[in-house]
Design a protein around this motif. Structure first.
Motif, PDB file in Angstrom:
ATOM      1  N   VAL A  97     -10.233   1.247   3.313  1.00 31.39           N
ATOM      2  CA  VAL A  97      -9.208   0.900   2.575  1.00 31.39           C
ATOM      3  C   VAL A  97      -8.388   0.442   3.944  1.00 31.39           C
ATOM      4  CG1 VAL A  97      -7.544   1.216   1.330  1.00 31.39           C
ATOM      5  CG2 VAL A  97      -9.742   1.900   0.645  1.00 31.39           C
ATOM      6  N   THR A  98      -7.471  -0.770   3.890  1.00 29.38           N
ATOM      7  CA  THR A  98      -6.656  -1.225   4.681  1.00 29.38           C
ATOM      8  C   THR A  98      -5.500  -1.094   3.594  1.00 29.38           C
ATOM      9  OG1 THR A  98      -7.872  -2.308   6.287  1.00 29.38           O
ATOM     10  CG2 THR A  98      -5.517  -2.279   6.147  1.00 29.38           C
ATOM     11  N   ALA A  99      -4.417  -0.607   4.008  1.00 28.68           N
ATOM     12  CA  ALA A  99      -3.230  -0.533   3.577  1.00 28.68           C
ATOM     13  C   ALA A  99      -1.874  -1.948   4.281  1.00 28.68           C
ATOM     14  CB  ALA A  99      -2.795   0.642   3.174  1.00 28.68           C
ATOM     15  N   CYS A 147      -4.812   3.957  -3.024  1.00 31.48           N
ATOM     16  CA  CYS A 147      -4.884   3.648  -1.608  1.00 31.48           C
ATOM     17  C   CYS A 147      -6.543   5.203  -1.687  1.00 31.48           C
ATOM     18  CB  CYS A 147      -3.996   4.288  -0.418  1.00 31.48           C
ATOM     19  SG  CYS A 147      -3.496   2.693  -0.009  1.00 31.48           S
ATOM     20  N   GLU A 148      -5.727   6.331  -2.305  1.00 29.11           N
ATOM     21  CA  GLU A 148      -5.833   7.203  -2.258  1.00 29.11           C
ATOM     22  C   GLU A 148      -7.437   6.989  -2.841  1.00 29.11           C
ATOM     23  OE1 GLU A 148      -5.105  11.629  -3.775  1.00 29.11           O
ATOM     24  OE2 GLU A 148      -3.585  10.327  -3.966  1.00 29.11           O
ATOM     25  N   ARG A 160       0.610   3.989  -2.887  1.00 29.21           N
ATOM     26  CA  ARG A 160      -0.054   4.882  -2.694  1.00 29.21           C
ATOM     27  C   ARG A 160      -1.483   5.343  -3.915  1.00 29.21           C
ATOM     28  NH1 ARG A 160       2.701   7.686   1.689  1.00 29.21           N
ATOM     29  NH2 ARG A 160       4.309   6.760   2.556  1.00 29.21           N
ATOM     30  N   GLN A 196     -10.359   5.180  -1.547  1.00 31.91           N
ATOM     31  CA  GLN A 196     -10.450   6.149   0.059  1.00 31.91           C
ATOM     32  C   GLN A 196     -11.640   7.331  -0.137  1.00 31.91           C
ATOM     33  OE1 GLN A 196      -8.527   9.344   1.063  1.00 31.91           O
ATOM     34  NE2 GLN A 196     -10.808   9.217   2.554  1.00 31.91           N
ATOM     35  N   VAL A 248      -6.929   5.686   5.596  1.00 34.93           N
ATOM     36  CA  VAL A 248      -6.202   4.343   5.446  1.00 34.93           C
ATOM     37  C   VAL A 248      -6.097   3.644   6.948  1.00 34.93           C
ATOM     38  CG1 VAL A 248      -4.957   3.006   3.937  1.00 34.93           C
ATOM     39  CG2 VAL A 248      -5.995   4.846   3.403  1.00 34.93           C
ATOM     40  N   GLY A 299       0.693  -1.303  -0.091  1.00 30.71           N
ATOM     41  CA  GLY A 299       0.268  -0.105   0.326  1.00 30.71           C
ATOM     42  C   GLY A 299       0.911   1.681  -0.489  1.00 30.71           C
ATOM     43  N   SER A 300       1.832   1.513  -0.022  1.00 25.89           N
ATOM     44  CA  SER A 300       3.257   2.609   0.529  1.00 25.89           C
ATOM     45  C   SER A 300       4.116   2.790  -0.625  1.00 25.89           C
ATOM     46  CB  SER A 300       3.896   2.591   1.461  1.00 25.89           C
ATOM     47  OG  SER A 300       4.744   1.661   1.276  1.00 25.89           O
TER      48      SER A 300
END
Lengths: 300, 300
Positions: free
Chosen positions: B31-33, B21-22, B18, B25, B45, B12-13
């Motif tokens: 959302v879980t990263a 995620c954005e 990223r 979200q 997140v 997720g990072s």
């Protein structure tokens, strides 16, 4: 005096493993068998116990033995179990091979390695029929890619259905075991078989071990060797042959639908080029298997 | 009130992570990263830290989050590193995926999973150029086989070369970073590039995330979706575009032999069928990347 070649056989207590141990030990090679169960005894062969899915265990065995040759027979071989524990199939066949190849890759003097695939591998572009097939296909692909990418001395073998005296769970052994059991009690050998018309290329395990011997000595780096009799035989043909070897009248019940895998014809060309020939006839293999079970019963 | 869909994004990072995620979200998804470094913060997140090559860690994350969707972006993505640590490439890309699929397979309510391959996968029958290629090919094959064998809701994606603002190590980001650096000191952006004629299909990461969104909603189980711009551009074309975006005169030194991989044309047909279209033009992507690095410099 020259040292004899040293050979590490993984899966040394299995059906092919035991036969390979005997073959190379008789040739005077210095043989070490890797097994899971430490209590195994094989005459003239060093035994080491190891779980090959543990990276450090693989590393310590390779570093301790520093073999000239490795015959990698160990693996998780049940199609049935692969449906319930596919993770174990992939770990046992792919990951163990990766650990083996990666450990060898770090050595200054790399041994020649034979990675043994399966007739149940699936061909490229064909959907696999079970997780076992996925695991064996990936194992052999990994070996091919490592040979190519890292210029390692890896050779791949793809044997057909192996038969012969010894601890096999194959159909030819199951039938012989039932015949020997019924002969002893004057009963009627009775078997339920899924599909009598299913055809297989059967080859004696002693013939395949002679092929591995030739591959060690003359095989081509990075090559895949298919090894088989070149002859497809149906299970009803197997039963007919056994009937000629026993006075007990074999009864067969055919059950279930004919869902057997159609296996591709074995291409023996490359192994023939090394001078390999089948020595054991199908009939003599079956006779030896039956004799093996009759003897086991006697010793009972 | 209906619950929003829950989505687990592994990796997720990362660059795509990223952006994904954005995107989700903002749509109101839960959302879980999954990240390796616990100190990561992504607005709106949930962050969980996990080494996906540890089976128990994967199991506990899946069981804790019970997601409706999984976007599996995590992996070991360096071609260069794969030569030195091929084991880490296979474990990070194949084994982690196996653990993920096997954990999901045991659930009563299985999420839809997108497994993300790479443009650097090798085609069947073609020799891979590096261990990274082996690892991504095996990862996607495993996903395809698991979808088929276990009738799981797995979809595969094969994105082309992703570009865009954010933490990318791709060539378009490297050039923009150098331009922004030299603009600040009124220097001359100077780059050494292996092969200016090498062609790639570049696509904005925001466009690929919209494709993943469509795949989650309308994608076909077991299908592989190739996603690209459909246009091959050479690196000298990239440099020309950047030259129009900066007053600094870019200097390029072409070094080394032209050993770049020739990548196959991306077949967008399946993703077009889901109604996907490229939104970001190549030029606007490059402008956004350059703006991203100029802003980073300003913030110092």
């Amino acid at each position: 005096m020259r040292q004899p070649p040293s050979l590490l056989i993984t899966g040394g207590s299995g059906f092919t493993g035991r036969c390979a141990c005997e073959h190379f030990q008789k040739l005077g090679w210095d043989v070490t068998a890797v097994v899971r169960n430490r209590s195994v005894v094989i005459q003239g062969v060093k035994i080491v116990s190891c779980d090959l899915t543990i990276r450090e265990a693989v590393e310590s065995i390779i570093h301790d033995t520093k073999p000239d040759y490795i015959l990698h027979l160990a693996g998780v071989n049940s199609v049935y179990d692969s449906w319930h524990s596919p993770l174990e199939s992939i770990e046992g066949n792919v990951l163990s091979t990766l650990y083996l190849l990666e450990t060898v890759r770090q050595l200054n003097n790399q041994p020649r390695i034979i990675i043994v695939g399966s007739a149940l591998q699936h061909n490229q572009g064909v959907k696999p029929l079970h997780p076992y097939s996925v695991s064996k296909t990936m194992q052999v692909q990994l070996a091919e890619h490592w040979a190519h990418l890292f210029d390692m001395d890896i050779v791949m073998a793809k044997p057909s259905n192996l038969i012969g005296p010894g601890p096999s769970k194959g159909i030819c052994s199951l039938i012989a075991e039932e015949i020997a059991r019924q002969e002893q009690v004057r009963g009627i050998p009775s078997l339920r078989i899924n599909d009598l018309s299913a055809k297989r290329d059967f080859l004696d395990v002693r013939d395949v071990v002679r092929a591995y011997d030739l591959i060690f000595k003359h095989g081509k780096k990075g090559q895949l060797y298919e090894i088989g009799s070149g002859q497809m035989r149906s299970l009803s043909e197997v039963v007919d042959h056994y009937q000629r070897l026993t006075k007990s009248p074999i009864q067969i019940e055919e059950v279930g639908p004919n869902t057997s895998e159609e296996l591709p014809f074995v291409n023996n060309e490359s192994i023939y080029e090394l001078g390999w020939k089948q020595v054991k006839s199908f009939r003599s293999s079956l006779a030896d298997i039956l004799q093996y079970y009759r003897q086991l019963r006697k010793e009972g």
